[in-house]
Design a protein around this motif. Structure first.
Motif, PDB file in Angstrom:
ATOM      1  N   PRO A  17       0.852  -1.219  -0.083  1.00 27.36           N
ATOM      2  CA  PRO A  17       0.020   0.082   0.012  1.00 27.36           C
ATOM      3  C   PRO A  17       0.725   1.305   0.066  1.00 27.36           C
ATOM      4  O   PRO A  17       0.538   2.309  -0.709  1.00 27.36           O
ATOM      5  CB  PRO A  17      -0.795  -0.150   1.314  1.00 27.36           C
ATOM      6  N   ASP A  18       2.023   1.366   0.818  1.00 27.82           N
ATOM      7  CA  ASP A  18       2.857   2.521   0.823  1.00 27.82           C
ATOM      8  C   ASP A  18       3.600   2.620  -0.599  1.00 27.82           C
ATOM      9  O   ASP A  18       3.556   3.797  -0.928  1.00 27.82           O
ATOM     10  CB  ASP A  18       3.700   2.275   1.855  1.00 27.82           C
ATOM     11  N   ARG A  20       2.264   1.831  -3.577  1.00 26.79           N
ATOM     12  CA  ARG A  20       1.338   2.329  -4.407  1.00 26.79           C
ATOM     13  C   ARG A  20       0.980   3.749  -4.230  1.00 26.79           C
ATOM     14  O   ARG A  20       0.480   4.431  -5.176  1.00 26.79           O
ATOM     15  CB  ARG A  20       0.046   1.305  -4.488  1.00 26.79           C
ATOM     16  N   GLN A  21       0.809   4.077  -2.902  1.00 27.33           N
ATOM     17  CA  GLN A  21       0.423   5.610  -2.755  1.00 27.33           C
ATOM     18  C   GLN A  21       1.484   6.496  -3.193  1.00 27.33           C
ATOM     19  O   GLN A  21       1.229   7.498  -3.724  1.00 27.33           O
ATOM     20  CB  GLN A  21       0.374   5.567  -1.284  1.00 27.33           C
ATOM     21  N   SER A 142      -0.037   7.560  -8.578  1.00 27.72           N
ATOM     22  CA  SER A 142      -0.630   6.871  -7.222  1.00 27.72           C
ATOM     23  C   SER A 142      -2.153   6.680  -7.112  1.00 27.72           C
ATOM     24  O   SER A 142      -3.012   7.443  -8.098  1.00 27.72           O
ATOM     25  CB  SER A 142      -0.267   7.700  -5.899  1.00 27.72           C
ATOM     26  N   GLN A 144      -5.840   6.493  -6.093  1.00 28.45           N
ATOM     27  CA  GLN A 144      -6.796   7.153  -5.125  1.00 28.45           C
ATOM     28  C   GLN A 144      -8.064   6.404  -5.387  1.00 28.45           C
ATOM     29  O   GLN A 144      -8.794   5.961  -6.436  1.00 28.45           O
ATOM     30  CB  GLN A 144      -6.986   8.516  -5.610  1.00 28.45           C
TER      31      GLN A 144
END
Length: 145
Positions: A17-18, A20-21, A142, A144
């Motif tokens: 997740p980090d 990808r963000q 990223s 959303q």
């Protein structure tokens, strides 16, 4: 073009997740045949999309299904940091399991389109071959909600 027309690319894989963000935020340059592959542990809704907050480079984005087949393509324009959450979103419009981002114009220049597939499909190695025909297919800021 035939199904054996392959376009070699190198991708950085964002799986957590980090990762990808953060994506390609703040990157000043992306080599011509390099990109970022975002992998998800499960299928994502068609309404999910990416945005260009703090992303400096114009990008092509390909949303891919679980087999690595492109289900939708978009071009994304950088969004000034001062816009923040008002940056435009680029939803897939179709469920997806991965995303490939490349420099803007890459897919058009290599005749990559919806229905093409990233080979080998969805495997962890960082170098993949992208075909540019509709009989075989490729896969990239990223995410959303």
């Amino acid at each position: 073009m035939t199904s054996d027309h392959m376009i070699p690319i190198q991708v950085e894989v964002a799986m957590s997740p980090d990762e990808r963000q953060i994506g390609l935020m703040e990157r000043p340059f992306l080599p011509a045949t390099a990109g970022m592959l975002f992998r998800y542990p499960e299928s994502q809704a068609a309404t999910r999309g990416f945005w260009m907050y703090r992303t400096r480079l114009p990008l092509d984005i390909a949303y891919l299904n679980e087999a690595g087949v492109i289900v939708s393509l978009h071009q994304m324009t950088p969004c000034p940091p001062k816009k923040g959450r008002r940056c435009p979103r680029y939803p897939s419009g179709r469920p997806f399991s991965a995303v490939l981002e490349m420099n803007e114009g890459f897919f058009g220049a290599h005749e990559v389109d919806v229905g093409d597939q990233l080979l080998p499909p969805m495997t962890p190695p960082r170098e993949h071959a992208c075909p540019s025909s509709r009989h075989a297919t490729p896969r990239g800021s990223s995410a959303q909600d």
